[in-house]
Design an enzyme around this catalytic site. Structure first.
Site, PDB file in Angstrom:
ATOM      1  N   SER A 200       0.808  -1.215   0.000  1.00  0.00           N
ATOM      2  CA  SER A 200       0.000   0.000   0.000  1.00  0.00           C
ATOM      3  C   SER A 200       0.842   1.267   0.000  1.00  0.00           C
ATOM      4  CB  SER A 200      -0.960  -0.016   1.192  1.00  0.00           C
ATOM      5  OG  SER A 200      -0.242  -0.097   2.395  1.00  0.00           O
TER       6      SER A 200
ATOM      7  N   THR B  73      -4.036   3.383   1.695  1.00  0.00           N
ATOM      8  CA  THR B  73      -3.764   4.730   2.199  1.00  0.00           C
ATOM      9  C   THR B  73      -3.693   4.720   3.708  1.00  0.00           C
ATOM     10  OG1 THR B  73      -5.034   5.649   0.383  1.00  0.00           O
ATOM     11  CG2 THR B  73      -4.777   7.066   2.294  1.00  0.00           C
TER      12      THR B  73
ATOM     13  N   THR C 260      -0.064   7.652   0.461  1.00  0.00           N
ATOM     14  CA  THR C 260      -0.661   6.534  -0.279  1.00  0.00           C
ATOM     15  C   THR C 260       0.103   6.208  -1.557  1.00  0.00           C
ATOM     16  OG1 THR C 260      -2.739   5.742  -1.237  1.00  0.00           O
ATOM     17  CG2 THR C 260      -2.175   8.017  -1.674  1.00  0.00           C
TER      18      THR C 260
ATOM     19  N   ARG D  48      -2.059   9.398 -12.842  1.00  0.00           N
ATOM     20  CA  ARG D  48      -3.284   9.656 -12.058  1.00  0.00           C
ATOM     21  C   ARG D  48      -2.904  10.101 -10.632  1.00  0.00           C
ATOM     22  NH1 ARG D  48      -5.640   7.598  -7.063  1.00  0.00           N
ATOM     23  NH2 ARG D  48      -7.898   7.672  -7.245  1.00  0.00           N
ATOM     24  N   VAL D  49      -3.553  11.172 -10.186  1.00  0.00           N
ATOM     25  CA  VAL D  49      -3.390  11.628  -8.805  1.00  0.00           C
ATOM     26  C   VAL D  49      -4.747  11.502  -8.132  1.00  0.00           C
ATOM     27  CG1 VAL D  49      -2.946  13.664  -7.372  1.00  0.00           C
ATOM     28  CG2 VAL D  49      -1.463  13.180  -9.323  1.00  0.00           C
ATOM     29  N   GLY D  50      -4.758  10.966  -6.942  1.00  0.00           N
ATOM     30  CA  GLY D  50      -6.022  10.785  -6.216  1.00  0.00           C
ATOM     31  C   GLY D  50      -6.312  11.948  -5.288  1.00  0.00           C
ATOM     32  N   ASP D  51      -7.190  11.677  -4.354  1.00  0.00           N
ATOM     33  CA  ASP D  51      -7.594  12.716  -3.393  1.00  0.00           C
ATOM     34  C   ASP D  51      -6.544  12.960  -2.308  1.00  0.00           C
ATOM     35  OD1 ASP D  51      -8.137  10.018  -2.509  1.00  0.00           O
ATOM     36  OD2 ASP D  51      -9.079  10.916  -0.747  1.00  0.00           O
TER      37      ASP D  51
ATOM     38  N   THR E 177     -10.383   8.006   2.936  1.00  0.00           N
ATOM     39  CA  THR E 177      -9.779   6.845   2.290  1.00  0.00           C
ATOM     40  C   THR E 177     -10.821   6.232   1.372  1.00  0.00           C
ATOM     41  OG1 THR E 177      -8.590   4.771   2.683  1.00  0.00           O
ATOM     42  CG2 THR E 177     -10.404   5.260   4.182  1.00  0.00           C
ATOM     43  N   GLY E 178     -10.355   5.513   0.366  1.00  0.00           N
ATOM     44  CA  GLY E 178     -11.292   4.925  -0.594  1.00  0.00           C
ATOM     45  C   GLY E 178     -11.083   5.529  -1.971  1.00  0.00           C
TER      46      GLY E 178
ATOM     47  N   GLY F 119     -10.619   7.895  -4.566  1.00  0.00           N
ATOM     48  CA  GLY F 119     -10.305   9.321  -4.526  1.00  0.00           C
ATOM     49  C   GLY F 119     -11.192  10.171  -5.406  1.00  0.00           C
TER      50      GLY F 119
END
Ligand code: SD4
Length: 336
Positions: free
Chosen positions: A98, A200, A218, A228-231, A251-252, A254
């Site tokens: 992770s 995360t 994360t 790709r960039v998440g939240d 979490t989850g 993004g």
């Protein structure tokens, strides 16, 4: 002179608060008696009242994270030091598929990391899509403390980290490589978000001086598109801290969190008077009401300035660690 007056007043309020606590009043009741002004330190958002240090962190790895955070506190560290130390222990765990080293790669087999941190003064630092650096949250802290910026991404973030003394490291472990090769056999482009996915760690801490800080780190959703960039590194989405109100992390998936600016929403709901638990529930409801959630998980975790916490997720499976100086618990969040 003005400062003397201010510090006399602080001392007076501090003594009054201490007396209230000896008489058995809760911090909340004491604040009400002293007036809402006493919830704030005029200069930096730290509390005038003695608070008990509290840490909450997402998922099972929250347990070792909180342990590291409290070690930092005992050495005289601040809430922000608690966050950084907590993140580092999980980022350095090569066994977890992770966060940090060992994180599952993107669909091209490249490990890219996202992280951010925020302190009680509202200062923030962030890195997105950084490669080859094991401790992205520490880099985010450097962005916050050493640059006039909030966010650095990609190659620029890596160059900055190297400049700051971080050593480039291959983050793709054999275990993660094998998992990716197995995924490639089918090569289905479907970024994986399990309901119990531990991609995360979101960490929130309140220290004994009432300073709140937060961090999020994360490897992002597994087998995502490259770039790709998440939240998680997005201030307001994966993390938000207001030193006078509270802090929240997500979490989850993004994309669902970014579309609803989730952590900011949770903190704003707390600002409006909601308990952290009710605030997390409302923010999850916003997601459930605005998109199809059959295939996505999101969990929120929040801690307010009084040390009260809450957590809620779209589906069951989301857990978090709660640590204070006297207790240590792994708790399953409510859902739905
Ligand atoms: C992301 N929110 O990159 C992260 C993934 C995550 O538990 O939290 N997984 O979208």
């Amino acid at each position: 002179m003005g400062n003397d007056k201010k510090s006399n007043r602080r001392e007076f309020l501090g003594n009054l608060a201490a007396l209230g606590s000896v008489l058995g009043f809760s911090p909340f009741a004491i604040n009400r008696m002293l007036g809402s002004e006493t919830l704030k330190n005029e200069s930096d958002g730290a509390s005038l009242l003695t608070t008990k240090a509290t840490m909450v962190s997402t998922w099972n790895h929250g347990v070792i994270a909180n342990e590291a955070g409290f070690k930092a506190l005992k050495k005289g560290g601040s809430a922000l030091d608690m966050i950084e130390e907590a993140a580092r222990i999980v980022e350095a765990d090569a066994d977890g598929l992770s966060v940090g080293i060992g994180g599952l790669p993107d669909r091209d087999g490249v490990v890219t990391l996202d992280a951010c941190c925020m302190d009680h003064k509202g200062r923030a630092g962030s890195v997105g899509c950084i490669e080859d650096i094991m401790h992205p949250l520490s880099v985010a802290r450097k962005v916050m403390e050493e640059t006039p910026h909030v966010m650095l991404v990609g190659e620029g973030a890596k160059m900055f980290a190297i400049d700051q003394g971080f050593i480039p490291t291959n983050l793709l472990t054999e275990k993660a490589l094998n998992a990716w090769q197995k995924w490639k056999e089918k090569n289905e482009y479907n970024p994986v978000i399990n309901r119990e996915n531990h991609d995360t760690i979101g960490i929130l801490a309140l220290d004994n001086e009432g300073r709140l800080s937060g961090g999020c780190t994360t490897s992002g959703v597994s087998y995502k598109m490259h770039g790709r960039v998440g939240d998680s590194p997005i201030i307001g989405a994966g993390l938000f801290v207001d030193g006078n109100v509270g802090a929240a992390t997500a979490t989850g998936l993004g994309e669902a969190v970014m579309r609803t600016v989730g952590s900011f929403l949770v903190v704003e709901l707390m600002r409006g008077g909601l308990h952290p638990q009710a605030a997390c529930e409302q923010a999850v409801k916003r997601i459930i009401d605005s998109m199809d959630v059959s295939n996505l998980q999101v969990g929120y975790l929040a801690l307010d300035k009084q040390g009260r916490h809450g957590a809620h997720a779209v589906h069951e499976g989301f857990n978090y660690a709660l640590t204070t100086e006297t207790s240590d618990k792994l708790i399953f969040a409510s859902n739905g």
